[in-house]
Design an enzyme around this catalytic site. Structure first.
Site, PDB file in Angstrom:
ATOM      1  N   GLY A 246      32.850  30.336  28.374  1.00 27.72           N
ATOM      2  CA  GLY A 246      34.298  30.299  28.258  1.00 27.72           C
ATOM      3  C   GLY A 246      34.929  30.190  29.628  1.00 27.72           C
TER       4      GLY A 246
ATOM      5  N   GLY B 224      38.202  29.759  30.491  1.00 27.55           N
ATOM      6  CA  GLY B 224      39.628  30.024  30.601  1.00 27.55           C
ATOM      7  C   GLY B 224      39.908  30.848  31.845  1.00 27.55           C
TER       8      GLY B 224
ATOM      9  N   TRP C 136      40.408  34.148  32.303  1.00 25.27           N
ATOM     10  CA  TRP C 136      39.658  35.386  32.466  1.00 25.27           C
ATOM     11  C   TRP C 136      38.160  35.112  32.598  1.00 25.27           C
ATOM     12  CZ3 TRP C 136      38.974  39.361  34.816  1.00 25.27           C
ATOM     13  CH2 TRP C 136      38.443  40.568  34.350  1.00 25.27           C
TER      14      TRP C 136
ATOM     15  N   ARG D 206      33.633  23.989  27.756  1.00 25.20           N
ATOM     16  CA  ARG D 206      33.372  23.104  26.617  1.00 25.20           C
ATOM     17  C   ARG D 206      33.632  21.641  26.974  1.00 25.20           C
ATOM     18  NH1 ARG D 206      32.359  23.693  21.382  1.00 25.20           N
ATOM     19  NH2 ARG D 206      32.538  25.958  21.506  1.00 25.20           N
ATOM     20  N   ARG D 207      34.600  21.385  27.837  1.00 28.10           N
ATOM     21  CA  ARG D 207      34.927  20.007  28.207  1.00 28.10           C
ATOM     22  C   ARG D 207      34.143  19.582  29.452  1.00 28.10           C
ATOM     23  NH1 ARG D 207      40.072  19.817  29.998  1.00 28.10           N
ATOM     24  NH2 ARG D 207      40.379  22.071  29.925  1.00 28.10           N
TER      25      ARG D 207
ATOM     26  N   GLY E  13      40.019  46.984  30.536  1.00 27.70           N
ATOM     27  CA  GLY E  13      40.772  47.723  31.533  1.00 27.70           C
ATOM     28  C   GLY E  13      42.010  46.947  31.947  1.00 27.70           C
TER      29      GLY E  13
ATOM     30  N   LYS F 244      46.515  47.106  22.514  1.00 30.54           N
ATOM     31  CA  LYS F 244      47.492  46.977  23.617  1.00 30.54           C
ATOM     32  C   LYS F 244      48.159  45.612  23.617  1.00 30.54           C
ATOM     33  CE  LYS F 244      44.904  44.250  26.460  1.00 30.54           C
ATOM     34  NZ  LYS F 244      45.206  43.187  27.439  1.00 30.54           N
TER      35      LYS F 244
ATOM     36  N   ASP G 206      45.071  49.830  30.641  1.00 30.54           N
ATOM     37  CA  ASP G 206      45.237  48.464  30.147  1.00 30.54           C
ATOM     38  C   ASP G 206      46.590  48.293  29.474  1.00 30.54           C
ATOM     39  OD1 ASP G 206      44.574  45.857  29.607  1.00 30.54           O
ATOM     40  OD2 ASP G 206      43.056  46.313  28.106  1.00 30.54           O
TER      41      ASP G 206
ATOM     42  N   THR H  69      49.412  45.530  30.702  1.00 30.69           N
ATOM     43  CA  THR H  69      49.727  44.426  29.789  1.00 30.69           C
ATOM     44  C   THR H  69      51.168  44.474  29.307  1.00 30.69           C
ATOM     45  OG1 THR H  69      47.422  44.510  29.071  1.00 30.69           O
ATOM     46  CG2 THR H  69      48.916  43.203  27.735  1.00 30.69           C
TER      47      THR H  69
ATOM     48  N   GLU I 249      46.458  36.892  22.368  1.00 28.38           N
ATOM     49  CA  GLU I 249      45.586  37.439  21.328  1.00 28.38           C
ATOM     50  C   GLU I 249      46.332  38.302  20.323  1.00 28.38           C
ATOM     51  OE1 GLU I 249      42.598  36.683  20.679  1.00 28.38           O
ATOM     52  OE2 GLU I 249      41.398  36.323  22.482  1.00 28.38           O
TER      53      GLU I 249
END
Length: 331
Positions: free
Chosen positions: A8, A10, A12, A32-33, A136, A191, A244, A248, A281
């Site tokens: 992944g 992205g 993060w 993936r790309r 966290g 959260k 966290d 956030t 999310e």
């Protein structure tokens, strides 16, 4: 040198791959790309998700999951929560037999109401002792810029938790271990929902008292659900709980808070989704979090209010009115 695959690419996933490389690991980042993997290799940057951050030479990128996973001692899963099951279905035959499976995801699966570690065990057949979660106050951009931060590596197997801890410990990133996988995962999932609520009120022009109230009552909701699921109460006072939650709910770098802020300014969920590349999310996880709470008889009014706004078309002002008009009771 620890061999790590990060699945992944992205913001993060890329940031944590950088942390691992800075800690001395040999890291293969799966994008993936193929064009993104090629760009990362050629420019040492991920321009799509982490522009302006130079990635270490020890970090390599590939679009081939088999290449990424070959010989990996730690496999880091950094895809959107709701796509984990489908992705793991493809990757499971390639996973090294004894690798630690580390979840960076903070969500609850739609339909099943399973935590990410439960999905990992179910799809891969891995025992719970092989599965860990990282949680966290870890806003990706700040960590990529090497601003000091701490995190929790949660795993019921203390030796595996220590293995992951050593693999990601750098001068700017301090990991602690915790055996309470349930509590750490719940803290990370809920959260995001509370951050949506904080963002909504921010977009409406409300101030610090409102945000502090939502954070505090949101923590109470999380702890109630955690108690019902057997989590350790002290977890919610730590980095994976309060830490966290504060980050956030307070930072403009938070995707969920930013998403909520746009809702609070009058945009619809569909309009906000069309205008953003990143995944918030909490928008999808709020419903399974509420389903999980209802199944356990746990009252989560803030989560219910976010579900009503995001999935039932309730206007934001009505949501606020409903929360404030609830029956008065002891804290």
């Amino acid at each position: 040198m620890t061999r790590v695959a990060v699945l992944g690419a992205g913001s993060w996933g890329t940031t944590f791959a950088k942390v691992l490389a800075d800690a001395g690991c040999s890291v293969l980042l799966h994008a993936r790309r193929p064009e993104l993997a090629g760009t990362i290799g050629e420019t040492r940057q991920n321009p799509d998700y982490l522009p302006g951050i130079r990635l270490p030479d020890r970090l390599r990128a590939t679009a081939d999951p088999a290449e990424a996973l070959a010989g990996a001692e730690i496999v880091v899963l950094a895809v959107p929560s709701q796509s984990l099951r489908a992705n793991l279905g493809e990757w499971a035959p390639l996973l090294p037999a004894d690798a630690v499976l580390l979840s960076l995801m903070k969500g609850i699966e739609l339909g099943s109401t399973k935590r990410m570690s439960e999905v990992i065990c179910e799809v891969t057949g891995a025992g719970p002792d092989r599965v860990a979660a990282l949680s966290g106050p870890n806003l990706a951009r700040e960590i990529a810029e090497e601003q000091p931060a701490a995190t929790v590596v949660a795993c019921p197997d203390r030796e595996r938790a220590a293995q992951v801890q050593a693999a990601c410990h750098t001068p700017y990133f301090r990991p602690y271990t915790n055996a309470d996988l349930v509590g750490c995962e719940l803290g990370g999932a809920v959260k995001n929902v509370i951050a949506l609520a904080c963002g909504i009120t921010e977009g409406m022009g409300f101030g610090d008292n409102t945000r502090a109230s939502l954070i505090t009552r949101g923590l109470a909701e999380t702890a109630r659900l955690g108690a019902a699921l057997g989590a350790e109460p002290t977890t919610f006072a730590g980095l994976a709980g309060l830490g966290d939650l504060v980050a956030t709910c307070s930072s403009p770098l938070s995707r969920n808070r930013t998403f909520g802020e746009r809702l609070g300014r009058g945009m619809s969920v569909e309009e906000v989704q069309r205008g953003t590349r990143q995944v918030a999310e909490g928008v999808k996880s709020c419903r399974p979090v509420l389903d999980l709470a209802r199944a356990r008889g746990v009252d989560m009014p803030l989560t219910e209010a976010v579900v009503r706004v995001c999935h039932e078309g309730v206007p934001v002002p009505q949501m606020v009115k409903e929360i404030m008009s609830r029956e008065a009771k002891p804290e």
